[in-house]
Design an enzyme around this catalytic site. Structure first.
Site, PDB file in Angstrom:
ATOM      1  N   ASP A  49       5.560   9.719   1.351  1.00  0.00           N
ATOM      2  CA  ASP A  49       5.333   8.823   2.487  1.00  0.00           C
ATOM      3  C   ASP A  49       3.898   8.874   3.013  1.00  0.00           C
ATOM      4  OD1 ASP A  49       7.932   7.955   2.343  1.00  0.00           O
ATOM      5  OD2 ASP A  49       8.669   9.251   3.951  1.00  0.00           O
ATOM      6  N   LYS A  94      -3.583  30.130  -9.939  1.00  0.00           N
ATOM      7  CA  LYS A  94      -4.959  29.642  -9.973  1.00  0.00           C
ATOM      8  C   LYS A  94      -5.440  29.564  -8.522  1.00  0.00           C
ATOM      9  CE  LYS A  94      -2.429  27.109 -13.210  1.00  0.00           C
ATOM     10  NZ  LYS A  94      -2.263  28.177 -14.156  1.00  0.00           N
TER      11      LYS A  94
END
Length: 405
Positions: free
Chosen positions: A125, A293
């Site tokens: 949204d 990461k």
């Protein structure tokens, strides 16, 4: 000419929550999809038809059936095929599924390892976004067993979501969304974090993520912590890291000790001698496969995303990271990494490093050769990756592209 900043515009007023492993990530991502009213944009390297992938399918189907526009992009290497019932249910509900650079296997092997769409993005949204390294597979859950993965993602709300949404909306059709600051930043402030969204592609943003890392490393004054699954950056990156340690910055590197790809650990270990000589502390995570990461610098800089610090991520893959300036988020990430290091990591003892043997190239030559090898290999044969719209058909989904409407 002045070098442009490596990241996009820094947006103030964001709420950022760190999500660790599938248990935290899937709960929040699936809840956001369940609450979607207008749009779900999802990009992922891997989508498996296991309990996680099937639950994602159910959530997407339910959203589409209540009128939500659901758009999904998966990578043709990471997600090589789906069953016809899986595709049919998505198609019947109105979910649009695209595959980035699909190829038929050659003798049962997937050959197109270069130029993969490695991003993991979810935007709901245009108000909530998720960015990180977690794919949609059961191997990101603890109950998968010893080969389950340790990984991270973030949930974001606030003005930066407009930039992520603009990129994702554009990239779903060809994998290469233009990274332009969105003019629509009407989202109200949700928190205290200042955040920038950055990508790596093979067009105009080939080094953005790497440069953002290096800028932070060069500016560090107290501490650098890099926790990365595949660590084999280029010579310039290593030089910046070693210079930071030499000027008194406490540099800690957390890498794999139980790798899913042994060659990655061998590559990282080939650098240990150079790094520890400058006082860099190295720890190998040994409980299970490390897939994170993430990084932090000093007290208020951090990054989470899909980009490893290896030749594939830094030279070829399509990646996405967020860069975060927020002391509370930095502290949360620091505490989690410290717990991981204290409980499940083995420190590398400089006195126990094996002596180098055999023919040795000068370090700069070796680093540059290995750093650039995937880019050279990717040119043989050169091709332009494509995105195809998938539809149900008998056989492998990757054999059944249909033309874009």
């Amino acid at each position: 000419m002045r070098t442009p900043p490596a990241t996009g515009i820094w947006r103030a007023g964001n709420r950022v929550a760190l999500l660790e492993n599938g248990e935290e990530y899937f709960e929040r991502a699936f809840a956001a999809i369940a609450e979607a009213r207008q749009e779900v944009l999802l990009e992922t390297f891997i989508l498996f038809e296991d309990k996680v992938g099937l639950e994602l399918q159910r959530r997407l189907v339910r959203a589409a059936r209540r009128g939500v526009n659901v758009q999904v992009l998966v990578d043709g290497y990471g997600s090589p095929g789906f069953s016809e019932p899986f595709l049919t249910e998505l198609d019947n509900a109105g979910v649009t599924l695209r595959v980035f650079d699909p190829h038929r296997p050659l003798l049962g092997m997937r050959m197109h390892i270069f130029r993969r769409m490695h991003r993991k993005l979810l935007v709901v949204d245009a108000q909530t976004a998720f960015v990180g390294g977690i794919n949609y597979g059961a191997d990101h859950l603890h109950d998968f067993g010893p080969t389950s993965k340790q990984d991270y993602a973030v949930e974001l709300q606030g003005p930066v979501v407009a930039d992520i949404h603009a990129f994702a909306a554009a990239s779903l059709r060809n994998g290469y969304g233009p990274l332009r600051p969105s003019p629509d930043v009407a989202a109200s402030a949700r928190g205290q974090a200042t955040v920038s969204f950055a990508v790596r592609d093979n067009d105009r943003h080939t080094t953005d993520i790497e440069r953002a890392y290096r800028e932070a490393i060069r500016a560090a004054r107290q501490e650098i912590v890099l926790a990365n699954a595949y660590f084999f950056p280029g010579y310039g990156f290593l030089r910046d890291l070693r210079h930071a340690a030499r000027r008194g910055v406490r540099v800690t590197l957390l890498v794999q000790g139980q790798p899913d790809m042994p060659i990655a650990m061998s590559a990282a270990r080939s650098l240990y001698r150079h790094l520890v000589a400058d006082g860099i502390r190295i720890f190998e995570y040994g409980q299970r496969a490390f897939h994170g990461k993430v990084a932090l610098v000093d007290q208020d800089w951090a990054t989470v995303g899909s980009s490893n610090l290896d030749p594939l991520s830094l030279s070829l893959n399509l990646e996405a990271n967020v860069f975060i300036r927020d002391a509370a988020f930095n502290q949360d990430l620091r505490q989690r990494l410290e717990r991981l290091r204290e409980r499940h990591c083995r420190p590398i003892d400089p006195e126990c490093l094996p002596a180098p043997g055999g023919l040795r190239l000068p370090a700069p030559v070796l680093y540059h050769m290995l750093r650039r090898f995937p880019a050279w290999a990717g040119l043989l044969p050169a091709h332009t990756p494509k995105v195809v719209l998938m539809a149900p058909a008998n056989g492998d989904a990757a054999d059944s592209p249909v033309a874009e409407p």
